[in-house]
Motif scaffolding. Sequence first.
Motif, PDB file in Angstrom:
ATOM      1  N   TRP A   1       0.796  -1.289   0.127  1.00 13.47           N
ATOM      2  CA  TRP A   1      -0.027  -0.081  -0.001  1.00 13.47           C
ATOM      3  C   TRP A   1       0.929   1.263   0.067  1.00 13.47           C
ATOM      4  N   GLU A   2       0.387   2.409   0.018  1.00 14.69           N
ATOM      5  CA  GLU A   2       1.144   3.652   0.292  1.00 14.69           C
ATOM      6  C   GLU A   2       0.231   4.582   1.221  1.00 14.69           C
ATOM      7  N   SER A   3       1.014   5.529   1.722  1.00 14.94           N
ATOM      8  CA  SER A   3       0.274   6.418   2.824  1.00 14.94           C
ATOM      9  C   SER A   3       0.706   7.983   2.247  1.00 14.94           C
ATOM     10  N   ALA A   4      -0.028   8.658   2.799  1.00 12.48           N
ATOM     11  CA  ALA A   4      -0.130  10.339   2.449  1.00 12.48           C
ATOM     12  C   ALA A   4      -0.686  11.189   3.520  1.00 12.48           C
ATOM     13  N   GLU A   5      -0.095  12.122   3.919  1.00 13.82           N
ATOM     14  CA  GLU A   5      -0.685  13.319   4.738  1.00 13.82           C
ATOM     15  C   GLU A   5      -0.651  14.637   4.003  1.00 13.82           C
TER      16      GLU A   5
ATOM     17  N   VAL B   1      -1.802  29.677   7.104  1.00 17.62           N
ATOM     18  CA  VAL B   1      -2.004  30.744   6.125  1.00 17.62           C
ATOM     19  C   VAL B   1      -2.107  30.081   4.709  1.00 17.62           C
ATOM     20  N   GLY B   2      -2.535  28.813   4.732  1.00 25.71           N
ATOM     21  CA  GLY B   2      -2.887  28.102   3.486  1.00 25.71           C
ATOM     22  C   GLY B   2      -1.941  27.613   2.428  1.00 25.71           C
ATOM     23  N   THR B   3      -0.682  27.496   3.071  1.00 23.60           N
ATOM     24  CA  THR B   3       0.183  26.650   2.204  1.00 23.60           C
ATOM     25  C   THR B   3       0.002  25.483   2.632  1.00 23.60           C
ATOM     26  N   ILE B   4       0.522  24.478   1.541  1.00 20.98           N
ATOM     27  CA  ILE B   4       0.283  23.036   1.798  1.00 20.98           C
ATOM     28  C   ILE B   4       1.338  21.984   1.920  1.00 20.98           C
ATOM     29  N   GLU B   5       1.493  21.251   2.678  1.00 21.48           N
ATOM     30  CA  GLU B   5       2.548  20.366   2.788  1.00 21.48           C
ATOM     31  C   GLU B   5       2.003  18.886   2.419  1.00 21.48           C
ATOM     32  N   VAL B   6       2.721  18.139   1.590  1.00 23.25           N
ATOM     33  CA  VAL B   6       2.256  16.793   1.169  1.00 23.25           C
ATOM     34  C   VAL B   6       3.392  15.987   1.798  1.00 23.25           C
ATOM     35  N   LEU B   7       3.084  14.945   2.592  1.00 21.83           N
ATOM     36  CA  LEU B   7       3.998  14.068   3.334  1.00 21.83           C
ATOM     37  C   LEU B   7       3.709  12.790   2.675  1.00 21.83           C
ATOM     38  N   THR B   8       4.654  12.476   1.643  1.00 21.10           N
ATOM     39  CA  THR B   8       4.302  10.974   1.179  1.00 21.10           C
ATOM     40  C   THR B   8       5.250   9.919   1.499  1.00 21.10           C
ATOM     41  N   GLY B   9       4.712   8.722   1.610  1.00 20.82           N
ATOM     42  CA  GLY B   9       5.625   7.726   1.847  1.00 20.82           C
ATOM     43  C   GLY B   9       6.487   7.080   0.535  1.00 20.82           C
ATOM     44  N   SER B  10       5.906   7.652  -0.567  1.00 22.22           N
ATOM     45  CA  SER B  10       6.874   7.468  -1.844  1.00 22.22           C
ATOM     46  C   SER B  10       8.053   8.156  -2.009  1.00 22.22           C
ATOM     47  N   HIS B  11       8.989   7.847  -2.582  1.00 21.30           N
ATOM     48  CA  HIS B  11      10.301   8.304  -2.564  1.00 21.30           C
ATOM     49  C   HIS B  11      10.675   8.781  -3.998  1.00 21.30           C
ATOM     50  N   SER B  12      11.478   9.996  -4.237  1.00 25.99           N
ATOM     51  CA  SER B  12      11.735  10.269  -5.399  1.00 25.99           C
ATOM     52  C   SER B  12      13.140  10.282  -5.633  1.00 25.99           C
ATOM     53  N   HIS B  13      13.819   9.544  -6.859  1.00 26.95           N
ATOM     54  CA  HIS B  13      14.833   9.709  -6.817  1.00 26.95           C
ATOM     55  C   HIS B  13      15.296   9.769  -8.710  1.00 26.95           C
TER      56      HIS B  13
ATOM     57  N   GLY C   1      -6.929  24.357  -7.207  1.00 28.37           N
ATOM     58  CA  GLY C   1      -6.638  25.635  -8.026  1.00 28.37           C
ATOM     59  C   GLY C   1      -5.833  26.492  -7.470  1.00 28.37           C
ATOM     60  N   VAL C   2      -4.640  26.008  -6.676  1.00 29.47           N
ATOM     61  CA  VAL C   2      -3.536  27.003  -6.090  1.00 29.47           C
ATOM     62  C   VAL C   2      -2.602  26.774  -6.896  1.00 29.47           C
ATOM     63  N   PRO C   3      -1.488  27.749  -7.066  1.00 30.58           N
ATOM     64  CA  PRO C   3      -0.394  27.483  -7.789  1.00 30.58           C
ATOM     65  C   PRO C   3       0.536  26.482  -7.129  1.00 30.58           C
ATOM     66  N   ILE C   4       1.365  25.634  -7.878  1.00 31.80           N
ATOM     67  CA  ILE C   4       2.120  24.877  -7.252  1.00 31.80           C
ATOM     68  C   ILE C   4       3.421  25.416  -6.355  1.00 31.80           C
ATOM     69  N   SER C   5       3.623  26.479  -6.527  1.00 28.15           N
ATOM     70  CA  SER C   5       4.633  27.346  -5.606  1.00 28.15           C
ATOM     71  C   SER C   5       4.219  27.373  -3.982  1.00 28.15           C
ATOM     72  N   GLN C   6       2.872  27.025  -3.846  1.00 30.71           N
ATOM     73  CA  GLN C   6       2.322  27.127  -2.611  1.00 30.71           C
ATOM     74  C   GLN C   6       2.291  25.746  -2.083  1.00 30.71           C
ATOM     75  N   VAL C   7       2.686  24.604  -2.676  1.00 31.76           N
ATOM     76  CA  VAL C   7       2.626  23.227  -2.300  1.00 31.76           C
ATOM     77  C   VAL C   7       4.169  22.599  -2.078  1.00 31.76           C
ATOM     78  N   SER C   8       4.429  22.113  -1.091  1.00 26.72           N
ATOM     79  CA  SER C   8       5.536  21.525  -0.884  1.00 26.72           C
ATOM     80  C   SER C   8       5.615  20.038  -0.862  1.00 26.72           C
ATOM     81  N   ILE C   9       6.543  19.260  -1.294  1.00 27.18           N
ATOM     82  CA  ILE C   9       6.502  17.883  -1.072  1.00 27.18           C
ATOM     83  C   ILE C   9       7.545  17.393   0.074  1.00 27.18           C
ATOM     84  N   VAL C  10       7.014  16.702   0.870  1.00 26.35           N
ATOM     85  CA  VAL C  10       7.940  16.234   2.151  1.00 26.35           C
ATOM     86  C   VAL C  10       8.306  14.433   1.882  1.00 26.35           C
ATOM     87  N   HIS C  11       9.419  14.075   1.845  1.00 27.27           N
ATOM     88  CA  HIS C  11       9.383  12.672   1.768  1.00 27.27           C
ATOM     89  C   HIS C  11      11.063  12.197   2.189  1.00 27.27           C
TER      90      HIS C  11
END
Length: 779
Positions: free
Chosen positions: A483-487, A493-505, A522-532
């Motif tokens: 399976w996989e997980s996400a938070e 202030v409306g910025t978004i953090e995506v914590l994913t169990g996937s890993h990017s290489h 409908g938010v710009p991707i600059s407002q979103v960060s990915i944590v892994h």
Amino acid sequence: MGVEGIGARVVRKEDRRFITGQGRYVDDVKMVGMSYAHFIRSPHAHAKVKGINSAEAMKMPGVIAVLTGQQIVDDKVGNLICGWAITSKDGSPMKMGAWPAMAPETVRFVGQAVAVVIAETKNQAKDAAEAVVVDYEELPAAADIKAAIKPGAPQLHPEAPGNIVYDWHLGDEAAVKDAFSKAANVVTLDLTNNRLVPNAMEPRAAVAHYDQAEEHYTLYTTSQNPHVARLVLSAFYNIAPEHKLRVIAPDVGGGFGSKIYIYPEEMVALWASKKVGRPVKWTGDRSEAFLTDAHGRDHVSKAEMAFDKDNKILGLRVKTHANFGAYMSLFSSAVPTYLYATLLSGQYVIPAIYAEVIGVYTNTTPVDAYRGAGRPEASYLIERMMETAARQLKVDPAELRKKNFITTFPYQTPVIMAYDIGDFHASIDAAMKAIDYAGFAARKAKAKADGKLRGIGFSCYIEACGIAPSKAVGSLGAGVGLWESAEIRVNPVGTIEVLTGSHSHGQGHETTFCQIIAERLGVPISQVSIVHGDTDKVQFGMGTYGSRSLAVGGTAIVKAMEKVEAKAKKIAAHALEASESDIVIENGEFKVTGTDKSIALPMVALAAYTAHNLPDGMEPGLKETAFYDPTNFTFPAGAYICELEVDPGTGKTSFVNFVAADDFGRLINPMIVEGQVHGGLAQGIGQALLEGAVYDDTGQLVTASFMDYTMPRADDLPSFQLSHTTTLCPGNPLGVKGCGEAGAIGASAAVINAITDAIGNNKLEMPATPDRVWHAIHG
């Protein structure tokens, strides 16, 4: 589709730091009091370790310790494991030989570590390693499958008589026998799928630190799945309790499967850090990578295919010997079984299939999953068989394939897999049009007049990605769920953090995952960060391999987003004094349908955290988690056609054209998909023409550097013509299928089919070097 949403060709966010030299890799990690490790490795493929004398090394400048395999065994550090249990056809379990992190008594492949030097600098550790004297008693070696299974062969492990790991089978042997008894024609082919070295851009590395005050370990490692690394290191290797071990995989420079596994070096670095009371860094060099990174492929197969009088396939029989190397790696047992034999139906209606797979130990580097992992081996076998059959039956190779394509979905194959959707005719038609197949005969004739041999070759592949569901793979022997997980954290202030169990290489997750959020909110991707990649920051996840990131990891993100959106709509409806069912999300705002009333996402988020005016009974905050376990694999598929010329005087192959028509379902970022396909095609073509790991009879790796192992370069490759047909995957809400391995799965057969078509000789093994091709032409 918005300008940054699903389907947009967004430039990768992460590339800025990579192309400006700002990436942070394991070797960039520095700690106070850092020491450096250098491993002493066996020069022999098979030998007894009679003694290790480190007295002179310990006198050398900067040397802190010389630690041996016996010491790590005495400290009860566990042996490396294989995480997928396979049962032989007689009901007996697979024969797993013990693999210690450093060999205390017996080495079984060139490069296996017997000791490690810890010193103040990397060069001091290297110099001291030269002064360590290891007394070996050399033993006979079995360097390939044929040598390992012959009577009287050297035995690698007492647990595995005859060097056989398992003798496994799949399918209905009686049904296949019956099908062959009714055949009008039988096609037979012997095939070798050559051994490959992964050669990721960044060699493996580890930085380990033991904090004595907290009794806590930290490991920076080049891993594709840090949570699984932590689990295995704690539960099976006895390094540390799970809650006392943090594993961080920062930027990782490529993996291709070779960084899924937990290797001896990471184990030793952690153990040594506690032993010497200092942080320990090990960075492998390219020579070590050739000798110790898990290799890929290495199958020897005999295949037989039965046809009726109308050239419809009746049955397929395959016998494969798979080389495991000296030890069983983490997922090695599954590669030639459930990741290979289950795909032997290819894109075709084959009523009866029977496969037997015999796993074999040899005195070579362990073999495990490499880009595609079993799927390239299956696709190569089937597509070489189909091309060979077309020649034997004297029919057009495209028409033979079309006659036997699966056309009704869902389709249950005889070898476990249930294909959910596809349109194989659309892919091959698109490829044939792109390459002007109708005009090939004229081009071939012109090339002949110019003294060149021109050929064309097809490859219609299918693969299974996003291995699942966990209950099913567990019943087949998998030691973990898939399976996989996400938070999703929406900050005040409306910025978004995506914590994913996937890993990017290298896959571009920091862009594509943001595009999923941008599409929904409908938010710009600059407002979103990915944590892994950090087990202290991200909830448990299964990592990245098998083209699973979007189909499984992306769907987990969608599931968590659905929960966030549901709560946010309640808050917005309460603030706007509207019905929740009337709230829609557009351009970063929550709007009341049919009115001009709206509230922006930052205000909804702020309301969630101030909690001054929330609906009755609602908890503060705007953060949700999801775990997603797929109901089925996804099944990317496609058609590749290669057109090339061969110079009969030199055997040199030159590409004329290469077209790829893939069905990956919905494309989140077409530009990234194209990059993934280009990379896969390069690896598939590299296997077909250039790459091949070669051992001599004593178990020495002859191709142990880039002087001898030929990697594809830009001028070895054609310009690719890519196109996409689309059937949306019904098994996940994104409709995606996976694209990372397709090129490596489909390309090799297309190239070899084209060369053999050009030269008029079907007997040609990979890599098809000019020397091999010349001899195939001239006998």
